[in-house]
Design an enzyme around this catalytic site. Structure first.
Site, mmCIF file in Angstrom:
data_model
loop_
_atom_site.group_PDB
_atom_site.id
_atom_site.type_symbol
_atom_site.label_atom_id
_atom_site.label_comp_id
_atom_site.label_asym_id
_atom_site.label_seq_id
_atom_site.Cartn_x
_atom_site.Cartn_y
_atom_site.Cartn_z
ATOM 1 N N GLY A 11 0.803 -1.214 0.000
ATOM 2 C CA GLY A 11 0.000 0.000 0.000
ATOM 3 C C GLY A 11 0.836 1.265 0.000
ATOM 4 O O GLY A 11 0.579 2.185 0.778
ATOM 5 N N GLY A 12 1.817 1.330 -0.902
ATOM 6 C CA GLY A 12 2.766 2.443 -0.847
ATOM 7 C C GLY A 12 2.518 3.555 -1.841
ATOM 8 O O GLY A 12 3.420 4.358 -2.097
ATOM 9 N N ARG A 14 0.191 6.049 -1.754
ATOM 10 C CA ARG A 14 -0.308 7.337 -1.242
ATOM 11 C C ARG A 14 -0.200 7.369 0.284
ATOM 12 O O ARG A 14 0.071 6.341 0.916
ATOM 13 C CB ARG A 14 -1.761 7.571 -1.662
ATOM 14 C CG ARG A 14 -2.716 6.477 -1.195
ATOM 15 C CD ARG A 14 -4.164 6.895 -1.369
ATOM 16 N NE ARG A 14 -4.482 7.175 -2.751
ATOM 17 C CZ ARG A 14 -4.872 6.278 -3.653
ATOM 18 N NH1 ARG A 14 -4.999 5.008 -3.301
ATOM 19 N NH2 ARG A 14 -5.157 6.607 -4.881
ATOM 20 N N ASP A 61 -4.685 -5.885 -5.873
ATOM 21 C CA ASP A 61 -5.568 -5.844 -4.713
ATOM 22 C C ASP A 61 -5.093 -6.953 -3.777
ATOM 23 O O ASP A 61 -5.304 -8.129 -4.039
ATOM 24 C CB ASP A 61 -7.011 -6.086 -5.154
ATOM 25 C CG ASP A 61 -7.966 -6.140 -3.971
ATOM 26 O OD1 ASP A 61 -7.506 -5.962 -2.819
ATOM 27 O OD2 ASP A 61 -9.167 -6.376 -4.206
ATOM 28 N N ASN A 88 1.887 -2.154 5.481
ATOM 29 C CA ASN A 88 1.233 -0.866 5.667
ATOM 30 C C ASN A 88 -0.192 -0.840 5.115
ATOM 31 O O ASN A 88 -1.017 -0.073 5.586
ATOM 32 C CB ASN A 88 2.080 0.220 4.978
ATOM 33 C CG ASN A 88 1.303 1.504 4.810
ATOM 34 O OD1 ASN A 88 1.083 2.225 5.766
ATOM 35 N ND2 ASN A 88 0.868 1.798 3.588
ATOM 36 N N SER A 140 -2.053 0.765 14.867
ATOM 37 C CA SER A 140 -2.672 2.067 15.161
ATOM 38 C C SER A 140 -2.974 2.162 16.645
ATOM 39 O O SER A 140 -3.291 1.152 17.290
ATOM 40 C CB SER A 140 -3.971 2.195 14.364
ATOM 41 O OG SER A 140 -4.719 3.300 14.823
ATOM 42 N N TYR A 153 -12.066 -1.616 12.487
ATOM 43 C CA TYR A 153 -10.701 -1.186 12.181
ATOM 44 C C TYR A 153 -9.806 -1.402 13.408
ATOM 45 O O TYR A 153 -8.708 -1.972 13.311
ATOM 46 C CB TYR A 153 -10.716 0.296 11.784
ATOM 47 C CG TYR A 153 -9.356 0.903 11.531
ATOM 48 C CD1 TYR A 153 -8.691 0.684 10.339
ATOM 49 C CD2 TYR A 153 -8.754 1.722 12.493
ATOM 50 C CE1 TYR A 153 -7.448 1.261 10.100
ATOM 51 C CE2 TYR A 153 -7.518 2.300 12.265
ATOM 52 C CZ TYR A 153 -6.868 2.066 11.071
ATOM 53 O OH TYR A 153 -5.636 2.627 10.846
ATOM 54 N N ALA A 155 -10.256 -3.436 15.850
ATOM 55 C CA ALA A 155 -10.096 -4.876 16.107
ATOM 56 C C ALA A 155 -8.993 -5.459 15.227
ATOM 57 O O ALA A 155 -8.179 -6.275 15.684
ATOM 58 C CB ALA A 155 -11.418 -5.605 15.844
ATOM 59 N N LYS A 157 -6.430 -3.888 14.005
ATOM 60 C CA LYS A 157 -5.120 -3.376 14.404
ATOM 61 C C LYS A 157 -4.649 -4.042 15.706
ATOM 62 O O LYS A 157 -3.452 -4.325 15.870
ATOM 63 C CB LYS A 157 -5.157 -1.852 14.547
ATOM 64 C CG LYS A 157 -5.385 -1.135 13.218
ATOM 65 C CD LYS A 157 -4.294 -1.473 12.192
ATOM 66 C CE LYS A 157 -4.420 -0.681 10.905
ATOM 67 N NZ LYS A 157 -3.358 -0.985 9.944
#
Lengths: 245, 85
Positions: A11-12, A14, A61, A88, A140, A153, A155, A157
């Protein structure tokens, strides 16, 4: 300067991921990344001669196992081994649980957790065959403290931090370290469902007095993946301007 | 032994040396696990699987098999070679 490392950042294209990719490119490393679509940042890296031969991008994806597998295979075909994996890629969907859709639950868990585990499994096999590596999972503070409207979200993390600890125990004897960075709220991550009023409140409560920047996280990653730091593993490093202190 | 079988023995021998079990002899009859064999634990088995895949392009564990002896690992590659011949 030490030999360039081969780094995968999921996921690099943005936001935070873009900052992490840039940090490794600036350090002279070879960087592979993927996302569902190409961005201006990706096009700039691809066309910049200073990154020729050490930047690889694939549209993929990661929640699709075939695409995820193909991405890792492409990286290995190009560079043979992986030294550093930065997990990430992630997605947030906000909304109180009582009104949350099952589809949104699946979307968040499929990418944040299942895709991360799948990519990690493939890369771990390569690290085992090549004598070590560094893995950093981008977690996070929402996984530590919870946040209204980000239950699923949070959960994922929290689960990622558990994954970090267990994997660190599995791989510690094989020179692979595994750590999490529990990121605080970043200026570039406003898509996580927080409105202006909520962000102002977060800034007021943050001892450092500002939202985070990708570079704040990238420097922490740089520390954790340093080859000398082989005695730090299974930890969750909170980088949040002191918000959760 | 053919080239692949020699390579398999070398890979397992290297693995055992790294685990301080370099005194064990790797033969086709040797069992991969247990005190009466080479004593590979689960992580060493994962390493073996990863190294075999890395060097030979595929591996029996990744294919869903559970070979119990060195010979069964060798047979996996022999079967593959025969199927592609």
């Amino acid at each position: 300067m030490s030999a360039p490392r081969t780094v995968i950042v999921t996921g690099g294209s943005r936001g935070l991921g873009q900052g992490i990719v840039q940090s490794f490119l600036d350090a002279g490393d070879r960087v592979a990344t993927c996302s569902r679509s190409e961005t201006d940042a990706v096009r700039a890296w691809q066309s910049d001669p200073q990154y020729a031969g050490r930047f690889l991008f694939r549209e993929a994806d990661l929640a699709d196992r075939e695409q995820s597998t193909a991405f890792v295979k492409d990286v290995l075909a190009e560079w043979k081994s992986v030294d550093v994996l930065i997990n990430n890629a992630g997605v947030a969907r906000d909304g109180i649980l009582a009104l949350f859709s099952d589809d949104d639950t699946d979307t968040v868990i499929d990418l944040n957790l299942k895709a991360t585990i799948h990519v990690t499994r493939q890369v771990v096999r390569n690290m085992l065959a090549h004598g070590g590596g560094r893995i950093v999972n981008i977690s996070s503070i929402v996984g530590l403290t919870g946040y209204r409207g980000l239950t699923v979200y949070g959960a994922t993390k929290a689960a990622l931090d558990g994954f970090t600890r267990a994997l660190a125990r599995e791989l510690g004897s094989r020179k692979v370290t595994v750590n999490s960075i529990a990121s605080g709220y970043l200026r570039t991550e406003m898509s996580h469902g927080l409105d202006g009023g909520q962000l102002d409140q977060i800034v007021r409560r943050t001892p450092a007095g500002r939202l985070g920047e990708p570079a704040d996280i990238a420097r922490a990653i740089d520390f954790l993946v340093d080859p000398r730091n082989d005695w730090i593993t299974g930890q969750v490093l909170v980088v949040d301007g002191g918000l959760t202190a | 032994m053919n080239e692949v079988e020699t390579r398999i023995v070398a890979i397992i021998t290297d693995l055992l040396e790294r685990s301080d079990h370099g005194d064990l002899k790797v033969t086709a009859d040797a069992r991969l696990h247990g005190d009466d064999g080479l004593g590979l634990d689960s992580l060493e088995t994962a390493e073996l699987s990863a190294i075999l895949e890395d060097e030979l392009g595929t591996d029996p564990f990744g294919a869903g098999l559970l070979p119990e002896t060195v010979g069964e690992v060798m047979a996996f590659y022999a079967d593959q070679a025969a199927a592609s011949a």
